[in-house]
Design an enzyme around this catalytic site. Sequence first.
Site, short mmCIF file in Angstrom:
data_model
loop_
_atom_site.label_atom_id
_atom_site.label_comp_id
_atom_site.label_asym_id
_atom_site.label_seq_id
_atom_site.Cartn_x
_atom_site.Cartn_y
_atom_site.Cartn_z
N GLU A 1 -6.85 4.80 7.79
CA GLU A 1 -6.67 6.22 7.48
C GLU A 1 -7.90 6.80 6.79
O GLU A 1 -8.26 7.95 7.01
CB GLU A 1 -5.40 6.40 6.62
CG GLU A 1 -4.14 6.16 7.46
CD GLU A 1 -2.95 5.62 6.69
OE1 GLU A 1 -2.93 5.67 5.44
OE2 GLU A 1 -2.02 5.12 7.37
N SER B 1 3.35 -2.17 10.35
CA SER B 1 4.79 -2.28 10.60
C SER B 1 5.37 -3.65 10.23
O SER B 1 6.25 -4.16 10.93
CB SER B 1 5.13 -1.89 12.04
OG SER B 1 4.75 -0.54 12.28
N HIS C 1 -9.51 1.36 4.81
CA HIS C 1 -8.24 1.49 5.54
C HIS C 1 -8.46 2.43 6.73
O HIS C 1 -9.24 3.36 6.65
CB HIS C 1 -7.17 2.04 4.60
CG HIS C 1 -5.80 2.02 5.21
ND1 HIS C 1 -5.38 2.98 6.11
CD2 HIS C 1 -4.78 1.14 5.08
CE1 HIS C 1 -4.15 2.68 6.50
NE2 HIS C 1 -3.77 1.57 5.90
N GLY D 1 2.43 2.26 10.71
CA GLY D 1 3.37 3.36 10.55
C GLY D 1 4.11 3.73 11.82
O GLY D 1 4.72 4.79 11.91
N ASN E 1 0.87 -1.18 0.00
CA ASN E 1 0.00 0.00 0.00
C ASN E 1 0.90 1.23 0.00
O ASN E 1 1.49 1.57 1.02
CB ASN E 1 -0.88 -0.04 1.26
CG ASN E 1 -1.69 1.23 1.46
OD1 ASN E 1 -1.77 2.07 0.56
ND2 ASN E 1 -2.27 1.38 2.64
N TRP E 2 1.02 1.84 -1.16
CA TRP E 2 1.99 2.95 -1.29
C TRP E 2 1.46 4.25 -0.70
O TRP E 2 2.20 5.22 -0.60
CB TRP E 2 2.34 3.18 -2.76
CG TRP E 2 3.02 2.02 -3.43
CD1 TRP E 2 3.27 0.77 -2.90
CD2 TRP E 2 3.54 1.99 -4.75
NE1 TRP E 2 3.91 -0.01 -3.82
CE2 TRP E 2 4.09 0.71 -4.97
CE3 TRP E 2 3.60 2.94 -5.79
CZ2 TRP E 2 4.68 0.35 -6.18
CZ3 TRP E 2 4.19 2.58 -6.98
CH2 TRP E 2 4.73 1.30 -7.17
N LYS E 3 0.18 4.29 -0.37
CA LYS E 3 -0.43 5.51 0.20
C LYS E 3 -0.13 6.71 -0.72
O LYS E 3 -0.06 6.54 -1.92
CB LYS E 3 0.06 5.73 1.63
CG LYS E 3 -0.14 4.47 2.49
CD LYS E 3 0.03 4.68 3.95
CE LYS E 3 -0.18 3.36 4.67
NZ LYS E 3 -0.10 3.49 6.12
N GLU F 1 -5.54 -4.86 10.62
CA GLU F 1 -4.51 -3.85 10.81
C GLU F 1 -4.78 -3.08 12.10
O GLU F 1 -5.54 -2.09 12.09
CB GLU F 1 -4.51 -2.86 9.64
CG GLU F 1 -4.17 -3.48 8.31
CD GLU F 1 -3.57 -2.45 7.36
OE1 GLU F 1 -2.45 -2.67 6.91
OE2 GLU F 1 -4.20 -1.40 7.12
N GLY G 1 2.80 -1.13 4.30
CA GLY G 1 2.85 0.28 3.95
C GLY G 1 4.29 0.71 3.68
O GLY G 1 4.85 0.45 2.62
N GLY G 2 4.90 1.33 4.68
CA GLY G 2 6.24 1.92 4.53
C GLY G 2 7.26 1.01 3.86
O GLY G 2 8.00 1.45 2.96
P1 PGA Z 1 2.82 0.27 7.65
O1 PGA Z 1 1.35 0.51 7.04
O2 PGA Z 1 3.34 -1.03 7.06
O3 PGA Z 1 3.63 1.46 7.19
O4 PGA Z 1 2.68 0.18 9.12
C1 PGA Z 1 0.47 -0.55 6.84
C2 PGA Z 1 -0.83 -0.04 6.24
O5 PGA Z 1 -1.26 1.06 6.58
O6 PGA Z 1 -1.46 -0.73 5.41
#
Ligand code: PGA
Length: 256
Positions: free
Chosen positions: A100, A216, A98, A176, A12-14, A170, A237-238
Site C-alpha cells: 500500500e 488474507s 508495504h 485484503g 498490521n492494523w493499518k 505479500e 491485516g484484517g
Molecule cells: P490482509 O492484509 O491480511 O488483510 O490481507 C495483509 C497485509 O496487508 O499486511
Amino acid sequence: MEKERKLIIAGNWKMHKTVAEAVDLVRGLKLELAGVKEADIVVCPPFTALCEVSKLLLDSNLRLGAQNMSEHPGGAYTGEIAAFMLKEFSVRYVILGHSERRAYHGETDALVARKALAAHAAALKPIVCVGETLEQRDRGETEAVLERQVRGSLAGLTREQMLETIIAYEPVWAIGTGRNATPDQAQEAQAFIRRLISQMYDESVARRVRIQYGGSVKPSNARELMSQPDVDGALVGGASLEVRSFVDIIKNAIAR
Ligand code: PGA
C-alpha cells in the site's frame, strides 16, 4: 521437520482503531496470549496509539511494531515520523515497503532500502514487504519482480543487519481480498526469496532469515500456510483487528 527459525506473527492494523479501541484489543490479546513462547508476536498499531499500547506491553510477551517510518533521522519533514520517536515507545519492529505504501505513496525499492538502513541504525528490526501483482503473476513475472524487489529493497544491508531483518512475502492480489495464496504458491515464492538471500549473502544467512507470508491469512488457513518449510510466520491485516481471529491464527500456527 522442525524449523530452526522461530515463527514471527505480526498484526498490521493499518489505518484502523482509535486509542481506546487499540487499548481494548491489546488487553484482550494479552489475556489470551500470555505465556505463548513458540512465536514472536508483534502488534503494529497506528502511530497515534503507540504511546498507550506501549504502556500495556511493558509486562507482556507481545512486542510493538510501527507501520512505516521516515528514512531521515529527524528534521524538517512535515508529517513524518523518525526512528528515534518510535524508540521512545519501545517499538522493536517497523513494517517497510508495504504494497500500500508502494502503490499509494510511490515508495520505491531504493527508498525502502534507505529506510531499512535507517531502521537498523536505530536498532529497529525492519519487516520488508515484497510481492507481485496479479497482472505480474499472470504474465509469469513473479520471480523477476521478487528478485528486483528483494535485491533493491535490501540493498546495502550488512550480513548482520540482514539477520535482523524480516522479509514479508505479500502477493498484492492476496491482500485484503479474502483470496490467500495457496500453501504451494507461498512456499514456491518464499523458497525463491531464500535462494536469493543465499546468493546475496550466504547459505547460513539464508537459513536463518525469517520470511513471513501475508495476504488474507485467517484462522482457517494459518496452520497449512505455516507448515510450509519456508514460511516462518505471517503478516496479518484484517484478521489482526479482532482478538479472536488473531489469537486463533497464532494458536493454529504454533500447533502446526
Ligand atoms: P490482509 O492484509 O491480511 O488483510 O490481507 C495483509 C497485509 O496487508 O499486511
